[in-house]
Write a protein that holds these residues in place. Structure first.
Motif, PDB file in Angstrom:
ATOM      1  N   THR A 178       0.723  -1.056  -0.074  1.00  0.00           N
ATOM      2  CA  THR A 178       0.186   0.063  -0.126  1.00  0.00           C
ATOM      3  C   THR A 178       0.882   1.190   0.014  1.00  0.00           C
ATOM      4  N   LEU A 179       2.007   1.407   0.977  1.00  0.00           N
ATOM      5  CA  LEU A 179       2.727   2.340   1.015  1.00  0.00           C
ATOM      6  C   LEU A 179       3.546   2.688  -0.436  1.00  0.00           C
ATOM      7  N   ALA A 180       4.036   1.699  -1.074  1.00  0.00           N
ATOM      8  CA  ALA A 180       4.470   1.733  -2.203  1.00  0.00           C
ATOM      9  C   ALA A 180       3.827   2.350  -3.507  1.00  0.00           C
ATOM     10  N   LYS A 181       2.526   1.931  -3.540  1.00  0.00           N
ATOM     11  CA  LYS A 181       1.477   2.429  -4.223  1.00  0.00           C
ATOM     12  C   LYS A 181       1.221   3.777  -4.049  1.00  0.00           C
ATOM     13  N   LEU A 182       0.934   4.160  -2.906  1.00  0.00           N
ATOM     14  CA  LEU A 182       0.474   5.624  -2.730  1.00  0.00           C
ATOM     15  C   LEU A 182       1.710   6.528  -2.871  1.00  0.00           C
ATOM     16  N   ALA A 183       2.910   6.120  -2.445  1.00  0.00           N
ATOM     17  CA  ALA A 183       4.397   6.732  -2.720  1.00  0.00           C
ATOM     18  C   ALA A 183       4.420   7.223  -4.396  1.00  0.00           C
TER      19      ALA A 183
ATOM     20  N   SER B  76      -7.224  -2.444   9.233  1.00  0.00           N
ATOM     21  CA  SER B  76      -8.072  -2.236   7.802  1.00  0.00           C
ATOM     22  C   SER B  76      -7.029  -2.023   6.821  1.00  0.00           C
ATOM     23  N   ALA B  77      -7.596  -2.408   5.526  1.00  0.00           N
ATOM     24  CA  ALA B  77      -6.714  -2.260   4.286  1.00  0.00           C
ATOM     25  C   ALA B  77      -7.100  -0.805   3.537  1.00  0.00           C
ATOM     26  N   SER B  78      -8.289  -0.362   4.010  1.00  0.00           N
ATOM     27  CA  SER B  78      -8.791   0.942   3.456  1.00  0.00           C
ATOM     28  C   SER B  78      -8.028   2.217   3.658  1.00  0.00           C
ATOM     29  N   ILE B  79      -7.906   3.165   2.980  1.00  0.00           N
ATOM     30  CA  ILE B  79      -7.364   4.493   2.950  1.00  0.00           C
ATOM     31  C   ILE B  79      -8.567   5.590   3.152  1.00  0.00           C
TER      32      ILE B  79
ATOM     33  N   LEU C 224     -12.111  -6.771  -3.012  1.00  0.00           N
ATOM     34  CA  LEU C 224     -12.006  -7.965  -2.370  1.00  0.00           C
ATOM     35  C   LEU C 224     -12.394  -9.050  -3.199  1.00  0.00           C
ATOM     36  N   GLN C 225     -11.111  -9.616  -3.468  1.00  0.00           N
ATOM     37  CA  GLN C 225     -11.045 -11.070  -4.632  1.00  0.00           C
ATOM     38  C   GLN C 225     -10.472 -12.086  -3.810  1.00  0.00           C
ATOM     39  N   VAL C 226     -11.049 -13.120  -3.836  1.00  0.00           N
ATOM     40  CA  VAL C 226     -10.657 -14.494  -3.242  1.00  0.00           C
ATOM     41  C   VAL C 226      -9.242 -14.874  -3.950  1.00  0.00           C
ATOM     42  N   GLY C 227      -8.318 -14.998  -3.011  1.00  0.00           N
ATOM     43  CA  GLY C 227      -6.780 -15.453  -3.107  1.00  0.00           C
ATOM     44  C   GLY C 227      -5.922 -14.421  -3.420  1.00  0.00           C
ATOM     45  N   GLU C 228      -6.514 -13.152  -3.286  1.00  0.00           N
ATOM     46  CA  GLU C 228      -5.531 -12.088  -3.531  1.00  0.00           C
ATOM     47  C   GLU C 228      -5.547 -11.148  -2.119  1.00  0.00           C
ATOM     48  N   LEU C 229      -4.505 -10.240  -2.080  1.00  0.00           N
ATOM     49  CA  LEU C 229      -4.387  -9.659  -0.889  1.00  0.00           C
ATOM     50  C   LEU C 229      -5.458  -8.180  -1.146  1.00  0.00           C
ATOM     51  N   PRO C 230      -5.886  -7.781  -0.056  1.00  0.00           N
ATOM     52  CA  PRO C 230      -6.789  -6.701  -0.081  1.00  0.00           C
ATOM     53  C   PRO C 230      -5.940  -5.318  -0.178  1.00  0.00           C
ATOM     54  N   VAL C 231      -5.395  -5.059  -1.399  1.00  0.00           N
ATOM     55  CA  VAL C 231      -4.471  -3.972  -1.470  1.00  0.00           C
ATOM     56  C   VAL C 231      -5.052  -2.786  -2.558  1.00  0.00           C
ATOM     57  N   VAL C 232      -5.163  -1.576  -2.276  1.00  0.00           N
ATOM     58  CA  VAL C 232      -5.875  -0.607  -2.988  1.00  0.00           C
ATOM     59  C   VAL C 232      -4.985  -0.653  -4.403  1.00  0.00           C
ATOM     60  N   SER C 233      -5.741  -0.548  -5.458  1.00  0.00           N
ATOM     61  CA  SER C 233      -4.997  -0.600  -6.796  1.00  0.00           C
ATOM     62  C   SER C 233      -4.491   0.945  -7.210  1.00  0.00           C
ATOM     63  N   SER C 234      -3.284   1.134  -7.718  1.00  0.00           N
ATOM     64  CA  SER C 234      -3.015   2.477  -7.978  1.00  0.00           C
ATOM     65  C   SER C 234      -3.817   2.964  -9.127  1.00  0.00           C
TER      66      SER C 234
ATOM     67  N   ALA D 129      -8.368   6.769 -10.718  1.00  0.00           N
ATOM     68  CA  ALA D 129      -9.414   7.000 -11.461  1.00  0.00           C
ATOM     69  C   ALA D 129     -10.461   7.600 -10.517  1.00  0.00           C
ATOM     70  N   ASP D 130     -10.330   6.876  -9.268  1.00  0.00           N
ATOM     71  CA  ASP D 130     -11.575   7.295  -8.385  1.00  0.00           C
ATOM     72  C   ASP D 130     -11.265   8.704  -7.778  1.00  0.00           C
ATOM     73  N   PHE D 131     -10.184   8.910  -7.557  1.00  0.00           N
ATOM     74  CA  PHE D 131      -9.717  10.524  -6.991  1.00  0.00           C
ATOM     75  C   PHE D 131     -10.328  11.682  -7.399  1.00  0.00           C
ATOM     76  N   PRO D 132     -10.119  11.796  -8.749  1.00  0.00           N
ATOM     77  CA  PRO D 132     -10.733  13.080  -9.266  1.00  0.00           C
ATOM     78  C   PRO D 132     -12.340  13.051  -9.233  1.00  0.00           C
ATOM     79  N   LEU D 133     -12.779  11.729  -9.375  1.00  0.00           N
ATOM     80  CA  LEU D 133     -14.417  11.538  -8.960  1.00  0.00           C
ATOM     81  C   LEU D 133     -14.817  11.844  -7.718  1.00  0.00           C
ATOM     82  N   VAL D 134     -14.001  11.802  -6.559  1.00  0.00           N
ATOM     83  CA  VAL D 134     -14.149  11.799  -5.250  1.00  0.00           C
ATOM     84  C   VAL D 134     -14.246  13.610  -5.274  1.00  0.00           C
TER      85      VAL D 134
END
Length: 213
Positions: free
Chosen positions: A82-87, A166-169, A186-196, A201-206
């Motif tokens: 998560t930190l790597a993606k945010l950075a 929590s894994a949310s930001i 949230l996908q089976v077999g995958e880590l709950p990490v926010v996608s870059s 895509a969501d940030f400007p909509l927010v």
């Protein structure tokens, strides 16, 4: 001649319709993995300590946008990812707002995450906008709870104990108010990490929804 005029009118109508449809879609576009709160939530004061040993309270939130999430430096997967993606996306996100954009990494493992440990960990990501902080649980628990996040520590008698968190930001506006939350897929077999890509895509909509409020 008449046929050419009809064709020209049809082309104009098609263009105008396309533009209107695009504008309607843009206006109705909703972030797919983010929740925007109907009303900003004012945060109560808190008292944390950052990676430099300096006090962090509510005033540190003023005049900047803040993306905050909780974790710990001994976390094997979600936190470093998560930190790597945010950075990595911080410069692009910061370009979308007028005020500075900071990233707060709130450690909920004060027993192991000392000031030097936090400083070494955060510096690894080579992003000055990322700030690490922690506190005793008497300060951490109410602060994390009012962010709408959670954490739980199990048996700490083991040297390599894990911390559930929590894994949310969350997004905090320059007035120190909680305004949105970005959730990982949230996908089976995958880590709950926010996608870059999803965050970009969501940030400007927010931001758009916040400006319309």
């Amino acid at each position: 001649m008449f046929r050419n005029i009809i064709l020209a009118l049809i082309a104009i109508v098609a263009v105008v319709s396309g533009v209107m449809l695009y504008q309607m879609q843009q206006q109705s576009a909703e972030p797919s993995h983010a929740l925007v709160y109907p009303q900003p939530r004012t945060l109560s004061d808190f008292n944390l300590t950052d990676q430099f040993g300096e006090k962090v309270d509510r005033e540190r939130l003023y005049g900047q946008w803040t993306l905050a999430f909780v974790g710990y430096t001994y976390c094997p997967d979600i936190c470093p990812l998560t930190l790597a993606k945010l950075a990595g996306v911080q410069p692009e996100l910061a370009a979308m707002v007028e005020q500075p954009l900071k990233i707060w990494f709130v450690s909920v493992d004060p027993n192991r995450d000392t000031v030097p440990q936090l400083n070494n960990y955060v510096n690894y990501f080579a992003q000055p906008a990322v700030i690490g902080m922690t506190a005793g649980h008497d300060q951490l628990f109410p602060f994390v709870r009012q962010l709408g996040l959670m954490y739980a520590i199990g048996n700490t008698t083991e040297p390599n104990y894990a911390v559930d968190h929590s894994a949310s930001i969350v997004l905090i506006n320059p007035q120190g108010q909680l305004v949105a939350m970005f959730k990982p897929p949230l996908q089976v077999g995958e880590l709950p990490v926010v996608s870059s890509e999803q965050l970009m895509a969501d940030f400007p909509l927010v931001l758009k929804k916040l400006n319309q409020a």
